[in-house]
Design a protein around this motif. Structure first.
Motif, short mmCIF file in Angstrom:
data_model
loop_
_atom_site.label_atom_id
_atom_site.label_comp_id
_atom_site.label_asym_id
_atom_site.label_seq_id
_atom_site.Cartn_x
_atom_site.Cartn_y
_atom_site.Cartn_z
N THR A 1 0.95 -1.19 -0.11
CA THR A 1 -0.09 -0.01 -0.13
C THR A 1 0.89 1.35 -0.05
O THR A 1 0.29 2.07 -0.49
N SER B 1 -12.05 2.30 -1.51
CA SER B 1 -10.68 2.47 -1.43
C SER B 1 -10.25 1.08 -0.70
O SER B 1 -8.95 0.80 -0.34
N ARG C 1 -6.67 7.55 1.58
CA ARG C 1 -6.08 7.46 -0.01
C ARG C 1 -5.75 8.85 -0.44
O ARG C 1 -4.76 9.01 -1.25
N GLN D 1 -6.99 -1.39 -1.05
CA GLN D 1 -5.77 -1.00 -0.55
C GLN D 1 -5.75 0.03 0.40
O GLN D 1 -4.19 0.29 1.02
N PHE D 2 -6.65 0.79 0.60
CA PHE D 2 -6.47 1.81 1.83
C PHE D 2 -7.58 1.47 3.01
O PHE D 2 -8.80 0.92 2.32
#
Length: 520
Positions: free
Chosen positions: A451, A480, A490, A483-484
């Protein structure tokens, strides 16, 4: 005479006031996020017996439950109701909005003999804690909810009202109704998840003074199970409205929602749009020195006159000049005018307003390239509005699409896009959409799994594709969570990567700096 013992349902029907007898009521609360904790805290204060069901105790809120007098039941995975929950024999289950209808715990609640409420219904029943009982206005829509909610609250505050922006905006509505001094107005942002749980009749049904659905496009389809269910949830915002149902003249679906809603006698339909308004509308009148936002709804002689609210120059100075933001201003103005806010307060609020972080926020300008963070564009409709604001874009896009087809957005965006930088764990849907609908647009993929490396890589690729006059736009059109932690994380990662990239690229050149930095 034999005493009549009230049934659980009859007792709940009578719980429509803070001052009712909530003591001993057995309540199971599903979820321990911000909403779940607010529910538990409120009910414990009222003397109910509260059991919070959560997947883990790894949270500061979990440590506070015993202090407020609530119990905690850990159910790892939350895949089924354990015996301890069944044995609790809840009379009421309050389900946090994060639980989709098809979630195992939601299904258990629906099949249990207990009543099932959401936090907003509970807050409506408890709105009279103080003698100063607030009016409610409701805001929903696929996009623009938070900006409109903040604008409406700012306009009311500029008129001297005591007001809270609450609900899906981050402040639980239960916290707002427990304000010790009481408030004049609650501007309540409602997600489709919260609206799904609301009854439209009976003692728990809301009766807002004014309501708006700003727009409607497919979103959260995996949560609701389809577009029809999503739209049905959004349409609930208009039910039982007392003064004004505000709709978007550019989105016929919102008008149809108003036409089908069961509202109070005398409630009016009030439209907003970017053109000149008709009677009972809000809109923009063009002039030699720019446009003027006007109200032709809340004045006696609305067929021949209009009330001036603000100039388009006022909006430009506050970063509200883009078309979709002008629409938000008009919608907010219509809501507050419905509750009697003076027209002058609209201009005062607009002039002082600043758009939220991660909503078309300029991060930096360097070498005639503008870097814009619109991480809050978490669905295709929001991304489309953002893309339309810039003539030439290097587009950073991707994430979790929540069951929504992204291909139409890619097809319609080609006129604005110089290149696309794809992020997200699964980019196959985007790759296919660009290959089919925009084969001439260069597509660059970020295949990082770490990430912390995603945004630096995306920014580096975007910088290589950008030309003078371009805007590098983070408008992911997706959630998001792959990945976030959220859209805020993000956006922060994007801004940090942009600034780091520009510092490394500057080589001492003084013209490369974020906007607002000191200049000679």
């Amino acid at each position: 005479m034999t005493d009549v013992v009230p049934t659980p349902s009859s007792r709940l029907d009578g719980l429509t006031s803070w001052h009712a007898d909530w003591s001993g009521l057995r309540v199971a609360v599903l979820g321990l996020g911000v909403t779940g904790f607010a529910v538990a805290d409120t009910l414990a204060e009222l003397g109910a017996r509260v059991l919070v069901v959560a997947p883990s105790a790894d949270d500061e809120r979990a440590e506070l439950l015993s202090l407020i007098g609530a119990e905690l039941l850990i159910v790892p995975g939350m895949t089924e109701a354990p015996e301890a929950l069944v044995a609790f024999d809840a009379e009421l289950v309050v389900v946090s909005p994060g639980f989709a209808p098809h979630h195992p715990m939601s299904r258990w609640a629906a099949e249990a003999p207990a009543a099932v409420w959401g936090d907003v219904e509970l807050a409506w029943r408890l709105r009279d804690k103080t003698p100063r009982v607030a009016d409610w206005v409701l805001v929903t829509g696929t996009n623009g909810k938070t900006t409109t909610t903040q604008l409406a609250a700012a306009m009311a505050a500029a008129d001297g009202r005591s007001v809270a922006a609450c609900g899906n905006i981050g402040v639980p509505v239960l916290d707002a109704v427990r304000d010790p001094e009481g408030l004049d107005l609650l501007v309540v942002e409602l997600s489709s998840h919260q609206l799904h749980a609301l009854p439209t009749a009976g003692p728990g049904a809301l009766r807002p003074r004014a309501s708006v659905c700003l727009n409607i496009e497919d979103d959260h389809l995996e949560w609701h199970g389809g577009a029809e269910a999503y739209r049905a949830a959004k349409a609930k915002v208009y039910e039982n409205t007392v003064v004004a149902c505000v709709y978007n003249k550019a989105d016929d679906a919102t008008l149809h929602m108003v036409e089908e809603a069961d509202v109070a006698e005398g409630c009016r339909a009030v439209g907003f749009g970017l053109g000149a308004p008709g009677p009972s509308d809000f809109g923009v009148v063009a002039g030699d020195d720019g446009g003027v936002l006007v109200d032709r709804a809340f004045l006696d002689d609305r067929r021949h006159r209009a009330l001036e609210l603000a100039g388009t120059d006022d909006l430009e100075a506050s970063g509200l000049g883009a078309d979709h933001l002008v629409a938000d201003v008009l919608a907010a103005a219509a809501l507050v005018r419905a509750v009697g806010v003076d027209p002058s307060a609209v201009r005062i609020a607009v002039r002082a307003f600043r758009v939220d972080h991660h909503r078309t926020e300029v991060v930096a300008e360097a070498a005639d390239v503008t870097w814009v963070d619109d991480s809050k564009a978490t669905n295709p409709h929001a991304a489309q509005a953002s893309l339309g604001a810039y003539p030439s874009v290097v587009w950073i896009v991707g994430g979790t699409f929540k069951g929504v087809d992204v291909a139409p957005l890619v097809r319609d965006a080609t006129a604005h896009v110089r290149a696309a930088v794809l992020i997200g764990v699964d980019r196959s849907e985007l790759v296919e959409a660009f290959a089919r609908h925009a084969p001439r647009v260069p597509v660059l993929e970020v295949d990082e799994t770490d990430t912390e490396k995603v945004m630096p890589t995306a920014v580096r690729l975007a910088a290589g594709a950008a030309e003078p006059g371009d805007t590098v736009l983070l408008a992911p059109a997706a959630a998001s969570f792959d990945q976030f932690t959220d859209y805020t994380a993000r956006g922060r990662a994007f801004a940090s990567a942009v600034h780091e990239h520009l510092r490394g690229d500057a080589d001492g050149r003084p013209d490369v700096q974020p906007p607002g930095a000191p200049t000679d």
